[in-house]
Design an enzyme around this catalytic site. Sequence first.
Site, mmCIF file in Angstrom:
data_model
loop_
_atom_site.group_PDB
_atom_site.id
_atom_site.type_symbol
_atom_site.label_atom_id
_atom_site.label_comp_id
_atom_site.label_asym_id
_atom_site.label_seq_id
_atom_site.Cartn_x
_atom_site.Cartn_y
_atom_site.Cartn_z
ATOM 1 N N HIS A 29 0.841 -1.200 0.000
ATOM 2 C CA HIS A 29 0.000 0.000 0.000
ATOM 3 C C HIS A 29 0.880 1.257 0.000
ATOM 4 O O HIS A 29 0.689 2.160 -0.815
ATOM 5 C CB HIS A 29 -0.916 -0.044 1.231
ATOM 6 C CG HIS A 29 -1.694 1.208 1.486
ATOM 7 N ND1 HIS A 29 -3.051 1.276 1.324
ATOM 8 C CD2 HIS A 29 -1.310 2.435 1.907
ATOM 9 C CE1 HIS A 29 -3.466 2.498 1.622
ATOM 10 N NE2 HIS A 29 -2.427 3.218 1.988
ATOM 11 N N GLU A 30 1.851 1.278 0.905
ATOM 12 C CA GLU A 30 2.741 2.451 0.995
ATOM 13 C C GLU A 30 3.574 2.588 -0.269
ATOM 14 O O GLU A 30 3.850 3.705 -0.720
ATOM 15 C CB GLU A 30 3.639 2.352 2.229
ATOM 16 C CG GLU A 30 2.898 2.310 3.565
ATOM 17 C CD GLU A 30 1.984 3.509 3.777
ATOM 18 O OE1 GLU A 30 2.289 4.595 3.257
ATOM 19 O OE2 GLU A 30 0.947 3.353 4.445
ATOM 20 N N HIS A 50 1.756 4.562 -2.836
ATOM 21 C CA HIS A 50 1.923 6.010 -2.686
ATOM 22 C C HIS A 50 3.298 6.451 -3.209
ATOM 23 O O HIS A 50 3.419 7.425 -3.942
ATOM 24 C CB HIS A 50 1.850 6.410 -1.206
ATOM 25 C CG HIS A 50 0.498 6.239 -0.580
ATOM 26 N ND1 HIS A 50 -0.632 6.811 -1.100
ATOM 27 C CD2 HIS A 50 0.109 5.580 0.539
ATOM 28 C CE1 HIS A 50 -1.663 6.506 -0.325
ATOM 29 N NE2 HIS A 50 -1.240 5.747 0.674
ATOM 30 N N ASP A 103 -5.631 8.509 3.823
ATOM 31 C CA ASP A 103 -5.651 8.855 2.406
ATOM 32 C C ASP A 103 -6.928 9.605 2.017
ATOM 33 O O ASP A 103 -6.891 10.527 1.209
ATOM 34 C CB ASP A 103 -5.510 7.586 1.574
ATOM 35 C CG ASP A 103 -4.217 6.863 1.924
ATOM 36 O OD1 ASP A 103 -3.249 7.556 2.284
ATOM 37 O OD2 ASP A 103 -4.183 5.627 1.853
#
Length: 374
Positions: free
Chosen positions: A59-60, A63, A162
Amino acid sequence: MKWSWRIGRIAGIDVYIHATFLILLAWVGIGHYMAHADIWDAARGVGFILALFGVVVLHELGHALAARRYGIRTRDITLLPIGGVARLERIPDNPRQELVVALAGPAVNVALAGGLYVVIGLVDTLETLTQAQNVGGSFLSELMWANVALAVFNMLPAFPMDGGRVLRALLAARMPHVQATQIAAAVGQAMALLFGFVGLLAGTPLLIFVALFVWLAAAQEASMVQMRSALSGIPVHHAMITDFRTLRPDDSLAAAVAHVLDGFQQDFPVVDGDRVVGVLTRADMLSALSQLGQGAPVAQVMQREFAVADAQEMLETAFARLQACACHTLPVLQNHDLVGLLTTDNLGEYMMIQAALEAARGRERRGRASQGGP
Ligand code: ZN
């Protein structure tokens, strides 16, 4: 972050794990073992948490890789018990870019959930064909639902999650950045209150913890953006300190100690001839004093790699650099000559003075208006 260990490097980004995460692992392992006195059950619980954190890393990374498209580097990713943190060098000011970067994380969870859904289907078919018992289908479906939950949870409009960034980006397309941030932060704090309330009612300490975290982060983000906007358009030489001490590389630490004791200066530029060759920070000086004693030369202790500011550049960019280097002082140069220092303290003082002057101007305006009124 302190108390973190590097566990690897993915796509050129260091991934750290925070000590408290290991406590969570132990807690889950022991909890499962106590409940069923079964070592396999404990291992499965820990395995699930590890898989979940693999998901959080992805997930990170979502980004980080989206930010990279806009030329923004990610300093590192740290795993905490409440999730991951990707420390981007900066948050994009362009609302469209912030929107893409914010959505990229939850998008990874949606993609993973979709992928797991397909794999679970395959595993089910395989099990029916071979008549094997539960090759891990329930583990995978739990992981799939965890991805769905992560996507939903992260899209809640609560800064710094987010969804909060998505909200700010959408607002910032219609109004000034500072105002958009203030609204998004207020919504985030309202959500935090809601989390805290639900956490208390349901007796869920984790939710109360998340609420506290969201509350603080929202306040911090709002004040940061306010500070940056107050600093924009003002050149560094307006705010820098011009009365300061320097050291020479062959000075002893005793000279630095004397300077620290008779002034407020924390960090010292080290100057050789007319060139700045290093910075001696108070922290480095203190640790060197205990190890090397007062006689050690400054050159041995100073930082040779350091960030600087240009006297003509805007405070906003210099402030961003101060934050990025996690340092306290920037030497200010003009045509390679040292002309001042910019410190986090003196920036704060400058801000307070500006705010006080602004208030005085406001009072003056109101005073004139009431005198001129009917
Ligand atoms: Zn995220």
